[in-house]
Design a protein around this motif. Structure first.
Motif, short mmCIF file in Angstrom:
data_model
loop_
_atom_site.label_atom_id
_atom_site.label_comp_id
_atom_site.label_asym_id
_atom_site.label_seq_id
_atom_site.Cartn_x
_atom_site.Cartn_y
_atom_site.Cartn_z
N TYR A 248 44.99 39.37 38.88
CA TYR A 248 44.97 39.06 40.31
C TYR A 248 43.69 39.68 40.88
O TYR A 248 43.01 40.48 40.22
CB TYR A 248 46.23 39.60 40.99
CG TYR A 248 46.58 41.01 40.60
CD1 TYR A 248 46.13 42.11 41.35
CD2 TYR A 248 47.33 41.26 39.46
CE1 TYR A 248 46.43 43.40 40.98
CE2 TYR A 248 47.63 42.57 39.07
CZ TYR A 248 47.18 43.64 39.84
OH TYR A 248 47.46 44.93 39.45
N PRO A 249 43.30 39.30 42.10
CA PRO A 249 41.98 39.69 42.62
C PRO A 249 41.68 41.18 42.57
O PRO A 249 40.52 41.57 42.32
CB PRO A 249 42.01 39.17 44.05
CG PRO A 249 42.89 37.96 43.99
CD PRO A 249 43.97 38.32 43.00
N GLU A 250 42.64 42.05 42.80
CA GLU A 250 42.38 43.50 42.80
C GLU A 250 41.88 44.00 41.46
O GLU A 250 41.18 45.03 41.40
CB GLU A 250 43.65 44.26 43.19
CG GLU A 250 44.03 44.10 44.66
CD GLU A 250 45.31 44.84 45.00
OE1 GLU A 250 45.85 44.58 46.07
OE2 GLU A 250 45.76 45.70 44.19
N ILE A 251 42.21 43.28 40.39
CA ILE A 251 41.72 43.68 39.06
C ILE A 251 40.79 42.60 38.49
O ILE A 251 40.65 42.44 37.29
CB ILE A 251 42.88 43.99 38.09
CG1 ILE A 251 43.82 42.77 37.94
CG2 ILE A 251 43.65 45.21 38.55
CD1 ILE A 251 44.86 42.95 36.84
N HIS A 252 40.18 41.83 39.42
CA HIS A 252 39.17 40.82 39.08
C HIS A 252 39.74 39.63 38.31
O HIS A 252 39.04 38.99 37.54
CB HIS A 252 38.02 41.45 38.29
CG HIS A 252 37.45 42.68 38.93
ND1 HIS A 252 36.75 42.62 40.13
CD2 HIS A 252 37.51 43.99 38.59
CE1 HIS A 252 36.38 43.84 40.48
NE2 HIS A 252 36.83 44.70 39.58
N GLY A 253 41.01 39.33 38.55
CA GLY A 253 41.61 38.13 37.98
C GLY A 253 41.90 37.10 39.07
O GLY A 253 41.83 37.41 40.26
N ASP A 254 42.20 35.88 38.67
CA ASP A 254 42.58 34.85 39.64
C ASP A 254 43.75 34.00 39.12
O ASP A 254 43.94 32.87 39.53
CB ASP A 254 41.39 33.96 40.02
CG ASP A 254 40.70 33.32 38.82
OD1 ASP A 254 41.30 33.28 37.73
OD2 ASP A 254 39.56 32.83 38.98
N TYR A 256 46.92 34.82 39.58
CA TYR A 256 47.86 34.84 40.71
C TYR A 256 47.16 35.44 41.92
O TYR A 256 46.20 36.23 41.77
CB TYR A 256 49.10 35.66 40.37
CG TYR A 256 49.98 35.06 39.31
CD1 TYR A 256 50.93 34.08 39.65
CD2 TYR A 256 49.88 35.44 37.97
CE1 TYR A 256 51.76 33.52 38.68
CE2 TYR A 256 50.71 34.88 37.01
CZ TYR A 256 51.64 33.93 37.37
OH TYR A 256 52.45 33.37 36.41
N PRO A 257 47.63 35.13 43.13
CA PRO A 257 46.95 35.63 44.34
C PRO A 257 47.20 37.10 44.63
O PRO A 257 46.38 37.74 45.31
CB PRO A 257 47.51 34.74 45.45
CG PRO A 257 48.82 34.23 44.94
CD PRO A 257 48.65 34.10 43.46
N THR A 258 48.31 37.65 44.16
CA THR A 258 48.63 39.05 44.45
C THR A 258 49.23 39.74 43.23
O THR A 258 49.69 39.08 42.28
CB THR A 258 49.68 39.15 45.59
OG1 THR A 258 50.91 38.55 45.14
CG2 THR A 258 49.19 38.45 46.85
N LYS A 259 49.26 41.06 43.28
CA LYS A 259 49.89 41.82 42.21
C LYS A 259 51.37 41.47 42.10
O LYS A 259 51.92 41.35 41.00
CB LYS A 259 49.73 43.32 42.47
CG LYS A 259 50.37 44.21 41.40
CD LYS A 259 50.18 45.68 41.72
CE LYS A 259 50.82 46.56 40.65
NZ LYS A 259 50.67 48.01 40.97
#
Length: 403
Positions: A248-254, A256-259
């Motif tokens: 997810y974005p906080e760990i530079h993934g996409d 899913y939108p959130t943890k």
């Protein structure tokens, strides 16, 4: 100046489709006799690629409608092949094929569509091909490469294209890249540094003429799937197709939108990985595929099957929509932009289309003929045309008729 024709078709009778195509060809100023002779000469090898993503509805779909909201109707394929055979005048070859979803049952698909009858219809060699080298014969094994079943795939073999620094994945840390299989090493190796590989089916890539017949349909990962997204079906090694970055974005993934969404996805029976507009990876792959196709000089045509289309939760679980439309043009990108707008989507908000628009005057080189009439304000008009339903996460990509 590209010209794109949009004409009405209210059923799938072969003569109806052929008459609609005749109107489209007339709109494009093609000859009444042998209209595809403008593009196809005797002796050519012509590859016709429908959308054959599935052979049946997936059990996970919340509803089950006509399968022709998911795949290209055989009447459209046959009508196009009839015109191709006319242009070849007894010399050349027709190949009809696709690289469907890895779990599609090709024999079931052939029985359902009856398309193999075309192998005996014309006075030129005609072959229907399943381009997949690997298939999944049990959906429980989906994503596990070592549990796939090997088959011939494209009898002509493959063509590797390395985009290097031209790839939109170049410069992105590949550590989180995810392809078709859980084994990500191959995906990462194919997209590390100046190695940016895509392996195409050779019979498709080296054809003199490529004719795309996509289904007019929404897509949960990219918004709409037409010609450019349909190029996924040209790739032999599907594990090279990067669909998202794990996390997810906080760990530079996409993925899913959130943890929270990511955590829920770990145990969910039906996963919707990468299925949101914030997926910043898959649209880059789509641009790459189109760029790779442009590396070889060939004629490209598009005939979009929108008689019965698919809206909502595409590509596997759409709701059928009687859009009653065929769209024809000789530029895959321009047809995609025209079709997306016809569906009620703003091409400037669909990332892989927006990439090609950026920095240019949008649509300046596209003329649209709508039901026989030149539509000067086609892209700017208030009309939503077919106005396809978009699931909640994709509503923002719809065209705003009030702007």
């Amino acid at each position: 100046m590209a010209k794109i024709a949009i004409e009405h078709a209210d059923n799938y009778r072969l003569e109806t489709i052929k008459e609609t195509l005749r109107k489209c060809f007339s709109d494009l100023n093609l000859p009444k006799e042998n209209p595809l002779g403008r593009y196809i000469v005797p002796g050519n090898r012509v590859f016709i690629k429908p959308n054959w993503v599935a052979s049946r509805w997936r059990e996970s779909c919340p509803h089950k409608d006509t399968l022709y909201s998911v795949i290209t109707h055989p009447a459209v394929i046959e009508a196009v092949a009839d015109y191709v055979a006319e242009a070849l005048q007894g010399r050349g070859e027709i190949i009809i094929g696709d690289n469907p979803s890895i779990d599609a049952d090709f024999a079931e698909l052939m029985e359902f569509t009856g398309i193999r009858k075309l192998e005996k219809k014309y006075d030129v060699k005609t072959t229907v091909l399943d381009l997949r080298p690997l298939v999944c014969d049990n959906l429980d094994n989906y994503g596990k490469k070592d549990l796939m079943v090997s088959q011939t795939g494209d009898p002509d073999g493959k063509v590797e294209v390395n985009l290097g620094k031209e790839s939109l994945l170049y410069g992105i840390d590949p550590a989180r890249f995810r392809g078709v299989f859980d084994e990500r090493e191959e995906t990462i190796a194919s997209h590390t540094g100046e190695t940016q590989l895509y392996t195409f089916a050779k019979s498709l890539y080296n054809a003199d003429v490529y004719i795309s017949i996509p289904k007019m349909k929404t897509h949960q990962k990219v918004g709409v799937t037409l010609n450019l997204k349909g190029l996924v079906g040209s790739i032999s090694n599907k594990n090279q197709l990067v669909h998202w970055q794990v996390g997810y974005p906080e760990i530079h993934g996409d993925e899913y939108p959130t943890k929270e969404a990511w955590e829920e996805g770990q145990t969910a029976k039906v996963k919707h990985r990468g299925a949101w507009p914030g997926n910043d990876t898959i649209w880059r792959m789509v641009v790459d595929l189109y760029r790779a196709m442009l590396k070889k000089d060939r004629v490209c045509l598009s005939i979009v099957d929108g008689v019965v289309a698919g809206e909502g939760q595409g590509p596997f679980c759409p709701t059928s929509k009687n859009a009653n439309t065929i769209i024809v043009g000789d530029n895959l990108l321009d047809v995609d932009m025209v079709t997306a707008r016809y569906m009620g989507f703003d091409p400037q908000k669909v990332k892989y289309l927006a990439y090609f628009i950026e920095g240019k005057k949008p649509y300046a080189d596209i003329d649209v003929i709508l039901n026989g009439t030149y539509k000067k304000d086609y892209f700017a008009a208030d009309s939503l045309y077919a106005d396809f339903f978009a699931v909640k996460q994709w509503e923002a990509v719809k065209y705003d008729s009030k702007k």
